[in-house]
Design a protein around this motif. Structure first.
Motif: not given
Length: 1000
Positions: A694-701, A713-718, A805-818
Motif C-alpha cells: 500500500e501507498v504509505g507503507k514500508a516493507r523489508y526485502g 537487504d533494506g527497507v523500501t517505502v511506497r 520531512a519524510r517520517i518512517m516507522r522503521i527499526s534496526f534496534s527492536g525499539e520504538l523508532s522514528f
C-alpha cells in the motif's frame, strides 16, 4: 678521444645561452637545447655508469628512450626522478644528477673483479646462489642491492601537481616524424579533428639523418613547413613531449605529456605532467623504429654506441663523439650516418657484413666519394679497450663462417647499425600479432586492426618515398572513415638506391659463444649471448621463459634495444626459425610512467574523498570518533570524559533501551524509483511480493544474485502508486543501483522505470527508544505519531523543526523508532533541533558500534558481515521471506542440488558458557571434544560477536553447518591464545523475541 663540440652543427642548441649543471658532484656547462647526455658527451665524459652484475664501465649507447646504460638520479628531495635516461633529460640551469649503478662510486674499481669472474655469474646464478645459510640472506640482499640496484625511490612527498584531461578526435596520430606529419597533413586538410602526439620536444623524427629530398627541399626543411601548416590548422592539436604509452580497446589511448621537467626548478609552475585520455575514431601509428646494436665481444665498452646515435649527437647537438670512428653495419643506414659524421670532421670507416659490391648510386658509393673507408664481407669479433674502446677485431667471411683473415682497426668510437626493429608496441597493445619478415630481418605488424593504420618505419617502410606515400594515404583514409572528404598528397622524392639488409646476429666462428669475450644483448641486466645459450641448455624453450630466466628485457628500456637480438640467438640455439620462437609480450607502459601522472589530482585527501553527513561538525563538537564506511565518515561512538570504547558503547546501548537515542543514518543508500513498472521491478528484485504494497507503507526485502545468494537487504517505502524509495546498506548503495540498472538496460529495456541515487539528497536521523515519540512530538506538530495512527512499517509526510520531512516507522534496534528524513542542507539544523528537544529526556547520540550491538541483540543481519556471498535466505532462517508464488532474481538457483541440499552452513546464535567471554569474530567452530592439535573439520565461524549491556552477557551469531538442527547443542571454539571456549547453539534473537517493543 673524447667528445667535442663542432662548429656549424647543432640544430637544437642555442650557443648563446650557456647552461650550468652538476653531475656526480662536478660542475659542467652546456647549452640551451642540450640533453644531459649531449652536454656530458661534449664535455669529454665517456664513463656514465657501471653494469649491475659485473660492474663493467658503461657509457652512452643511444640518443633516445631505449638507452639502457646512461641512467641517472635527477634532482633530490621532492623533485627527484630515479632511473632517468640521460638522452631524455633536457638540460636546464642548475640541474643536478648522479649516476646510478655506480656504488660505491662511478670511478671506484671496488667491484671490478666481478668482470673477471664472469663465469661465476651466468644467467640464473641468483637462483642457485645465496641460498645458504638462509639466515644470511638479509646480509646478501643489502650488499647485492647496493651493488646492483637502480635509482632510489623518493623519500619525501612529491609536491608537484599532475592533471588528467579527456579528449576526443577524429584521427589520432602517434608519432611526429616524417610519416606522422604526412598522415596528419592529409587528415588535417580535410577539416578532421586531429591530435598528433610526439614524445620529443621537436617533431621530425629522423629527418635530420635523411639523405633524400622531398619536393626539392631537404627532409628537415619539409618538416619545418609541415609543422607550420599543422599549427595553423584550428582543429589540429600537437602534443609535444607527449609519449603514447598505452593503446587500449576501442581506440582509447593514454598519453603522458611532460609539462615542466625541462625547466629550472624555480620556474616550474602549474602542472608537472598531464595524462591525456583520448578516444579516437581512427588511429594512425607512426611510431618509428629502434636501431639494433650488434652482438660481439665487449660490445658494451664506453665509446660503443648506435650508429644513428652518433649521427644524432653530431647533427642535433653539435657533438662529435670521436675523431676516429668505425661503423659496423649490415644495412644502408650506417652510410647515411657516415656521411653526417664525415661532414662533421671525423675519420670514418664502415665495416659491412654484406658480401659483393654495393649498388651504383647507393649510399655506400656516396660515402666512399665523401672519403669514408668501406670494408665489406667482414664481421666484428670483439672490441678492445679498458675504460673506452680502442680498436675492433674483425674476421673476413668465408661463406657463412667467419673463418677468414682477421684484422684489427684502431678507433676511438664504434657505431653499431644492426638493422631496425619497428616499434610495434602500441600495435601489440591493441591486440596485434607481430610476424617475422625474413627479407627485412625484423618483426612487422601482422593482420590489420579495425580503425587503425600503421605507417613509416613502424610498419617496416624504410624508404622515404614509400613512407610518404603510404602515410599520406593512411591519413586520408582515416579521415574518410571518420566522415570527411580527404585526399592523399603526392610527393616528389629523391633518394639513393637501396641495398637489401643481410642478417647478422653473431659471428659464426665455430667456437662456442661461452668461450668468447662477453657479448651483450641486454646491457642493463648484463645478459650476454652465452646466457641465452645457457638457458636453452638448461631446458628453457619458450622465449618468455628464456626472458625470465636470463632477465633479458627486464630493465627500464623494456627490451627495446636488445630483445630481438636475444630472440634471434635463442632461435639459433634452438635450431628454429626466428618466426617460430616469436616475440615476448609487449604490454603498457611503453615507457616508465610516474605514479603522479596516473594519480593526477586524486592524491592525498582527494585519493579517496571523505564524505561527510550534514551534522558532521556537530558530531565532532560532541566528541565523536569516526569510522570509515565506504567513503563516509560515520560516527563510531561518542565517548565522554575518560570513557573507552566499551564504556561508551555500554552507556549508549542502555540509553536507547531505557530512554532515547539518536543516530545519524544519512549514509544509508537511498534510491528513488519511479515509473509505471517500478513495483514490477521491485517484485523481480526482492524475494517477497511487492505489487500489493500500500501507498504509505514500508516493507523489508532481501535481494539475491543469480546464484540465489543474499546480495543486499533494506527497507523500501511506497510514496505513491508509481514512486518508491529504496534503502540499501551504506557500502552497497552504488553496487545495488548498478545491479538494477544492469537488468533494466540489458534484460528488461521495455520497462518504464527510472532510478536515481538520492543518498546525498536526504539526511536521515533515527530517534530510537521508549521516549522517542515524546521527543519527536515536541518538534513535529502536523503528524499524529500515535501507534494507532502511525503503525510500525508505515510512512508519513510532515514538518520537523519547521522543515518538510519524510517520517518512517522503521527499526534496526527492536525499539520504538522514528526515522526522520529531511533535505540534506537542513540536516545540521534539524539534528540540533532534535537534540534540543530531547535534552529533558537525556537524549544520547550513538554511533555504529552501538548500532551493531543493538541489532545483534535482536538478531538482525548485516549483509557482508553475517553473509559472505554463499548464504541463501534459508540459511539465514529467513525462508518465510521467499515467495512461493512469484518469480524473482535468483529463485531458480535456490532449487539447485547444492543450494537446497543438506549440510549447509546456517545462521545461529551462540551463548558462551562463561557470560563474560566475548568470542572473536571469525573464530572457527568445531565439535565438542575435537583435538586442539590435530586438524579437525570446521563446522563454521563466528560472524558477529558483542557484549550485551542489556543482557549483561556476551552474544554472538555464527554460520554453522546444519546449525538450525543444533539448537540446544554445544560446540567448542579453539582460540588463538590456546584456550578452548564452549558455547550453546540457539536462536539469533537474544532480546525481545516476541517483537513487542517496536510495536508500542
Amino acid at each position: 678521444m673524447s667528445g667535442q663540440r663542432i662548429n656549424g652543427h647543432g640544430s637544437r642548441i642555442d650557443r648563446s645561452a650557456p647552461v650550468r649543471f652538476t653531475f656526480n658532484g662536478r660542475s659542467f656547462s652546456g647549452f640551451a637545447g642540450d640533453t644531459l647526455a649531449s652536454a656530458l658527451l661534449a664535455a669529454g665524459e665517456s664513463l656514465f655508469s657501471r653494469s649491475w652484475k659485473y660492474h663493467r664501465p658503461r657509457g652512452l649507447v643511444t640518443s633516445g628512450i631505449e638507452e639502457p646504460s646512461a641512467l641517472v638520479q635527477v634532482e633530490r628531495g621532492a623533485h627527484t626522478i630515479p632511473n632517468a635516461k640521460m638522452p631524455e633529460v633536457e638540460l636546464y640551469e642548475g640541474l643536478y644528477a648522479e649516476s646510478v649503478n655506480g656504488w660505491p662510486s662511478l670511478l671506484s674499481r671496488l667491484l671490478s673483479p666481478n668482470r673477471w669472474g664472469t663465469p661465476l655469474f651466468p644467467a640464473g646464478f641468483y637462483y642457485k646462489t645465496f641460498m645458504w645459510p638462509a639466515k644470511a640472506w638479509m646480509f646478501y640482499e643489502r650488499i647485492i642491492r647496493k651493488a646492483g640496484g637502480l635509482g632510489a625511490a623518493p623519500e619525501v612527498e612529491d609536491t608537484a601537481r599532475y592533471v588528467h584531461q579527456n579528449a576526443h578526435c577524429d584521427v589520432f596520430v602517434a608519432g611526429g616524424g616524417i610519416a606522422g606529419l604526412a598522415a596528419a597533413l592529409a587528415a588535417g586538410r580535410s577539416g578532421a579533428r586531429v591530435i598528433v602526439a610526439e614524445l620529443q620536444a621537436e617533431l621530425g623524427g629522423a629527418a635530420h639523418r635523411c639523405t633524400g629530398s622531398i619536393d626539392g627541399q631537404s627532409a628537415s626543411d619539409w618538416v619545418r613547413a609541415a609543422v607550420a601548416e599543422l599549427q595553423a590548422m584550428p582543429d589540429v592539436r600537437i602534443i609535444r613531449r607527449g609519449v603514447v604509452f598505452g593503446y587500449h580497446d576501442y581506440n582509447f589511448l593514454t598519453v603522458r605529456e611532460a609539462l615542466s621537467d625541462h625547466l629550472p626548478l624555480a620556474q616550474r609552475q602549474g602542472f608537472r605532467e598531464r595524462l591525456w585520455r583520448v578516444r579516437a575514431k581512427q588511429v594512425v601509428l607512426a611510431t618509428g623504429a629502434h636501431e639494433r646494436p650488434m652482438v660481439f665481444g665487449n660490445n658494451d665498452l664506453p665509446g660503443v654506441m648506435l650508429s644513428s646515435a652518433l649521427a644524432d649527437y653530431a647533427t642535433l647537438y653539435g657533438v662529435l663523439a670521436g675523431k676516429n670512428i668505425v661503423l659496423l653495419t649490415n644495412n644502408d643506414s650506417a652510410y647515411a650516418d657516415a656521411l653526417v659524421l664525415r661532414k662533421a670532421g671525423a675519420q670514418v670507416s664502415v665495416v659491412d657484413t654484406r658480401a659483393g659490391n654495393a649498388p651504383a648510386g647507393g649510399l655506400a658509393e656516396q660515402a666512399q666519394h665523401a672519403g669514408v673507408t668501406v670494408l665489406r664481407n667482414h664481421v666484428p669479433l670483439q672490441a678492445h679497450g679498458s675504460v673506452r674502446v680502442s680498436s675492433i677485431e674483425l674476421a673476413a667471411m668465408n661463406g657463412d663462417k667467419a673463418s677468414g683473415a682477421r684484422r684489427v682497426l684502431a678507433c676511438d668510437t664504434l657505431g653499431m647499425a644492426g638493422g631496425w626493429n619497428p616499434a610495434i608496441h602500441l600495435y601489440s597493445h591493441a591486440g596485434g600479432k607481430a610476424v617475422w619478415n625474413d627479407a627485412l630481418c625484423c618483426f612487422t605488424p601482422g593482420a590489420a586492426i579495425a580503425d587503425q593504420h600503421i605507417v613509416g618505419a613502424g610498419a617496416a617502410q624504410f624508404g622515404l618515398g614509400h613512407t610518404l606515400q603510404a602515410a599520406s594515404q593512411a591519413g586520408a583514409q582515416a579521415a574518410q572513415s571518420a566522415g570527411f572528404a580527404a585526399q592523399a598528397s603526392s610527393y616528389q622524392v629523391s633518394e639513393a638506391a637501396a641495398e637489401a639488409i643481410a642478417p647478422f646476429w653473431i659471428a659464426e666462428t665455430g667456437e662456442p659463444v661461452s668461450r668468447r669475450s662477453k657479448a651483450f644483448i641486454d646491457y642493463q641486466n648484463d645478459v650476454g649471448a652465452s646466457d641465452i645459450e645457457l638457458a636453452v641448455r638448461e631446458g628453457f624453450e619458450s622465449i618468455e621463459h628464456i626472458k625470465r630466466y636470463t632477465a633479458m628485457g627486464f630493465g627500464t628500456d623494456q627490451g627495446k634495444l636488445g630483445n630481438i637480438n636475444g630472440m634471434a640467438l635463442a632461435a639459433r640455439a634452438l635450431g628454429k626459425p626466428i618466426g617460430q620462437v616469436g616475440t615476448t609480450t609487449f604490454r603498457p607502459n611503453y615507457v616508465p610512467i610516474t605514479f603522479g601522472t596516473l594519480a593526477g589530482v586524486d592524491r592525498g585527501d582527494l585519493f579517496d574523498p571523505a564524505r561527510h553527513t550534514s551534522p558532521h561538525q556537530l558530531h565532532i563538537a560532541a566528541g565523536a570518533l569516526f569510522e570509515d564506511v565506504g567513503q563516509w565518515k560515520r560516527p563510531w561512538y561518542f565517548p565522554k570524559a575518560n570513557e573507552d570504547m566499551h564504556q561508551a558503547v555500554h552507556r549508549e546501548v542502555l540509553a536507547v533501551r531505557e530512554g532515547v537515542g539518536i543516530m545519524d543514518a544519512s549514509t544509508l543508500g537511498k534510491i528513488d524509483i519511479q515509473g509505471p513498472d517500478a513495483a514490477n521491478l521491485l517484485n523481480w528484485m526482492y524475494t517477497n511480493p511487492w505489487l500489493k504494497l500500500e501507498v504509505g507503507k514500508a516493507r523489508y526485502g532481501l535481494m539475491l544474485d543469480e546464484n540465489g545468494m543474499v546480495y543486499d537487504d533494506g527497507v523500501t517505502v511506497r510514496l505513491a502508486e508509481n514512486h518508491f524509495v529504496m534503502t540499501t546498506t551504506t557500502g552497497g548503495a552504488a553496487r545495488v543501483l548498478g545491479w538494477m540498472e544492469r537488468w533494466v538496460q540489458t534484460e528488461w529495456p521495455d520497462m518504464q522505470v527510472y532510478m536515481t541515487s538520492v543518498t546525498d539528497h536526504w539526511s536521515t536521523f533515527g530517534l530510537v527508544g521508549p521516549k522517542a515519540r515524546a521527543v519527536l512530538e515536541k518538534v513535529c506538530k502536523d503528524v499524529d505519531l500515535s501507534l494507532a495512527a502511525f503503525p510500525f512499517m508505515s510512512y508519513r509526510e510532515g514538518t520537523v523543526a519547521g522543515v518538510a520531512a519524510r517520517i518512517m516507522r522503521i527499526s534496526f534496534s527492536g525499539e520504538l523508532s522514528f526515522e526522520v528524513n529531511v533535505p540534506s542542507h537542513y540536516g545540521a539544523s534539524v539534528w540540533a533541533a532534535l537534540m534540543a528537544a530531547g535534552a529533558e529526556f537525556n537524549i544520547t547520540p550513538y554511533g555504529t558500534e552501538t548500532m551493531h550491538v543493538l541489532r545483534g541483540e535482536k538478531g538482525y543481519i548485516i549483509v557482508g558481515q553475517d553473509t559472505d556471498g554463499s548464504v541463501t535466505p534459508h540459511d539465514l532462517g529467513m525462508g518465510a521471506m521467499v515467495s512461493k508464488t512469484k518469480d524473482f532474481l535468483g529463485r531458480r538457483s535456490l532449487s539447485r542440488s547444492h543450494t537446497a541440499g543438506p549440510n549447509r552452513k546456517e545462521l545461529v546464535g551462540l551463548l558462551t558458557d562463561d557470560p563474560a567471554t566475548v568470542l572473536p569474530e571469525g573464530a572457527q567452530i568445531t565439535e565438542v571434544g575435537a583435538s586442539a592439535v590435530t586438524p579437525v573439520p570446521m563446522l563454521g565461524h563466528v560472524t558477529s560477536s558483542y557484549y550485551s549491556p542489556t543482557l549483561k552477557r556476551s552474544i554472538a551469531m555464527a554460520l554453522v553447518r546444519i546449525g538450525h538442527q543444533r539448537h540446544g547443542q554445544q560446540v567448542q571454539l579453539p582460540l588463538a591464545d590456546g584456550r578452548t571456549v564452549r558455547a550453546t547453539v540457539g536462536s539469533t534473537v537474544f532480546y525481545d523475541p516476541e517483537g513487542k517493543r517496536h510495536h508500542v
